[in-house]
Scaffold this motif. Structure first.
Motif, PDB file in Angstrom:
ATOM      1  N   VAL A  96      59.042   2.078  56.902  1.00  0.00           N
ATOM      2  CA  VAL A  96      60.397   2.382  56.667  1.00  0.00           C
ATOM      3  C   VAL A  96      61.415   1.691  57.213  1.00  0.00           C
ATOM      4  O   VAL A  96      62.271   2.396  58.043  1.00  0.00           O
ATOM      5  N   PRO A  97      61.370   0.405  57.394  1.00  0.00           N
ATOM      6  CA  PRO A  97      62.228  -0.362  58.272  1.00  0.00           C
ATOM      7  C   PRO A  97      63.934  -0.226  58.199  1.00  0.00           C
ATOM      8  O   PRO A  97      64.445  -0.197  57.044  1.00  0.00           O
ATOM      9  N   ALA A  98      64.606  -0.377  59.174  1.00  0.00           N
ATOM     10  CA  ALA A  98      65.943  -0.628  59.054  1.00  0.00           C
ATOM     11  C   ALA A  98      66.156  -1.937  58.665  1.00  0.00           C
ATOM     12  O   ALA A  98      65.206  -2.805  58.762  1.00  0.00           O
ATOM     13  N   PRO A 139      57.591   8.362  58.943  1.00  0.00           N
ATOM     14  CA  PRO A 139      58.607   8.575  60.238  1.00  0.00           C
ATOM     15  C   PRO A 139      58.872  10.023  59.986  1.00  0.00           C
ATOM     16  O   PRO A 139      58.756  10.662  58.712  1.00  0.00           O
ATOM     17  N   GLY A 140      58.989  10.901  61.220  1.00  0.00           N
ATOM     18  CA  GLY A 140      59.598  12.180  61.048  1.00  0.00           C
ATOM     19  C   GLY A 140      60.771  12.340  60.196  1.00  0.00           C
ATOM     20  O   GLY A 140      61.561  11.136  60.187  1.00  0.00           O
ATOM     21  N   PHE A 141      61.018  13.310  59.362  1.00  0.00           N
ATOM     22  CA  PHE A 141      62.192  13.517  58.751  1.00  0.00           C
ATOM     23  C   PHE A 141      63.652  13.786  59.587  1.00  0.00           C
ATOM     24  O   PHE A 141      63.283  14.250  60.878  1.00  0.00           O
ATOM     25  N   VAL A 142      64.308  13.164  59.398  1.00  0.00           N
ATOM     26  CA  VAL A 142      65.739  13.434  60.003  1.00  0.00           C
ATOM     27  C   VAL A 142      66.643  14.335  58.853  1.00  0.00           C
ATOM     28  O   VAL A 142      66.700  13.604  57.884  1.00  0.00           O
ATOM     29  N   ALA A 183      65.701   9.961  53.585  1.00  0.00           N
ATOM     30  CA  ALA A 183      65.424  11.081  54.314  1.00  0.00           C
ATOM     31  C   ALA A 183      64.771  10.838  55.794  1.00  0.00           C
ATOM     32  O   ALA A 183      64.583  11.664  56.627  1.00  0.00           O
ATOM     33  N   THR A 184      64.877   9.572  56.198  1.00  0.00           N
ATOM     34  CA  THR A 184      64.357   8.979  57.237  1.00  0.00           C
ATOM     35  C   THR A 184      65.312   8.079  57.826  1.00  0.00           C
ATOM     36  O   THR A 184      66.094   8.434  58.659  1.00  0.00           O
TER      37      THR A 184
END
Ligand code: NIG
Ligand code: FE
Length: 425
Positions: free
Chosen positions: A17-19, A76-79, A368-369
């Motif tokens: 899930v890249p920026a 990734p962990g959710f933010v 969501a990440t």
């Protein structure tokens, strides 16, 4: 072989899930997961140092600890970039009134709503406030949230607002979910100032914002400042006054805009360079276009209209697809609060976003990440599984990321790693 602290391997799908060039995934590009099949990830000192095929990384690193994902999905962990933690007490009675036909705004105008939680939160001892919110954060962690925003706004006087800031700091220190603090003395006009909203705004800009600024300087942190720009709360001119003063004092900016009425809060947020504008249900086309041109992240909170729904009163949701069509950056959050959306699960928010906002599972996962991390100014540190970032990740009890969004009401999280440490097994 190189020594590392942790090696996560054998992930059926490792979703990076890249920026995008150090920015959120905007517009039509939302939903890039960059999946590594049979993927692995190496961690040293809490940071990701390598990502690639399991066979390669297992040959390259000798880890102190291994997590064998066993073909499962790693994300990734959710933010969660918008919560109203910490609060004290509950409003189950008001929910019952709403089921009988009263609206949220009617209850608020009659002295309930936010003011009811303010009364309960003001009375709580600092230690009680912390103790009441710790289990909530533990549940969020179990559901995969590894970073969250936390707001004041249930104090509404200087001492009680600072008590909430202290509680956020103490909660952050006591458990793994990393908290990013927001100061929100302009969450509502407290009943002491009924009919005197401008006097309360004077108090906010002359006394409360400077007190919060002292608090942040003493602790060497930067706080966000948020304001509820809404009929019955703060109008556009008052919101501007508060946010401009906050920016001058060194706060970064957020806004609650267009939840029930379109007052121009979203365009104001873009104009002032706010990091995020949140709710955005009634947002007019011109303000959506402004989001497409600006850098402010649009945070949709689908738990809120869902939480306000009554069988005969369907609610409107954020026009997420129009925001994306305009090129905007979209994130998702719970809005976790005792009035409109007591939701502790980003998985539930993703499920709602797929159904009510028209997002695909991949778009909702990125919102969501990685995009959620940008919505709290943490996009350079968390939200994606890229080399250099903090190792905040989840092993899901499924081999297909699309189960998140498809299933709802349960919990697909099996393992949680925060800063390279296994915190839920
Ligand atoms: O984001 N809209 C304003 N604030 C919260 C609700 C807070 C409450 O009702 O206690 C929200 O929905
Ligand atoms: Fe909110």
């Amino acid at each position: 072989m190189e020594a590392v602290g942790l090696l996560v391997h054998s992930a059926g799908q490792l979703c990076v899930v890249p920026a995008h060039d150090g920015e959120p995934q905007r517009g039509a590009s939302l939903g890039e997961l960059a999946i590594v099949e049979d993927g692995a990830l190496a961690v040293r000192d809490g940071r990701i140092v390598d990502v690639g095929p399991s066979a390669e990384l297992r040959g390259r690193y000798s880890p102190m600890q291994e997590v064998d994902a066993g073909g499962r999905c790693v994300i990734p962990g959710f933010v969660d970039p918008h919560t109203h933690i910490p609060w004290y007490g509950d409003r189950a009675n008001e929910f019952e009134q709403r089921l009988a036909g009263a609206t949220y705004m009617e209850i608020m105008a009659a002295g309930g709503g936010i003011m009811s939680t303010v009364r309960q939160t003001r009375q709580a001892e600092p230690a009680e406030l912390v103790a009441d919110n710790l289990p909530r954060l533990a549940r969020m962690l179990r559901n995969g949230t590894t970073s969250a925003e936390a707001k004041t706004g249930y104090g509404l006087d200087t001492a009680a607002e600072l008590k909430q800031l202290d509680a956020i700091r103490s909660l952050d220190a006591q458990q793994p979910v990393e908290l990013i603090a927001t100061f929100m003395p302009a969450h509502a006009v407290p009943s002491e100032y009924d009919g005197k909203a401008n006097e309360y705004v004077d108090r906010v800009v002359e006394e409360m914002l400077p007190a919060g600024a002292d608090w942040m300087r003493q602790r060497d942190v930067t706080l966000f400042c948020d304001v509820f720009c809404e009929d019955g709360a703060f109008d556009l001119a008052q919101s501007r006054r508060i946010l401009e003063r906050a920016a001058a004092l060194g706060y970064r900016l957020k806004i609650h805009a267009d939840e029930f009425a379109a007052l121009g809060g979203t365009a104001l947020a873009v104009e002032l360079g706010a990091v995020s504008a949140d709710h955005l249900v009634q947002t007019p086309e011109a303000d959506i276009a402004a989001l497409g041109r600006g850098r402010t992240v649009a945070v949709a909170l689908p738990g809120t209209p869902f939480g306000l729904t009554r069988w005969d009163a369907p609610q409107a949701y954020t026009p997420a697809r129009r925001i994306l069509a305009a090129g905007g950056a979209l994130a998702l959050a719970t809005d976790c609060n005792p009035g409109t959306s007591w939701c502790e699960s980003m998985q539930m928010v993703i499920a709602l976003a797929c159904r009510m906002l028209g997002l695909t599972q991949a778009q909702a996962l990125a919102a969501a990440t990685v995009n959620a991390a940008f919505a709290i100014g943490r996009g350079h540190e968390v939200g994606s599984l890229e080399v250099g970032k903090q190792a905040d990740l989840l092993v899901l009890d499924t081999d297909d990321y699309r189960q998140v969004g498809y299933q709802f009401g349960g919990n697909l999280v099996k393992t949680v790693v925060k800063k390279g440490r296994v915190v839920i097994q």
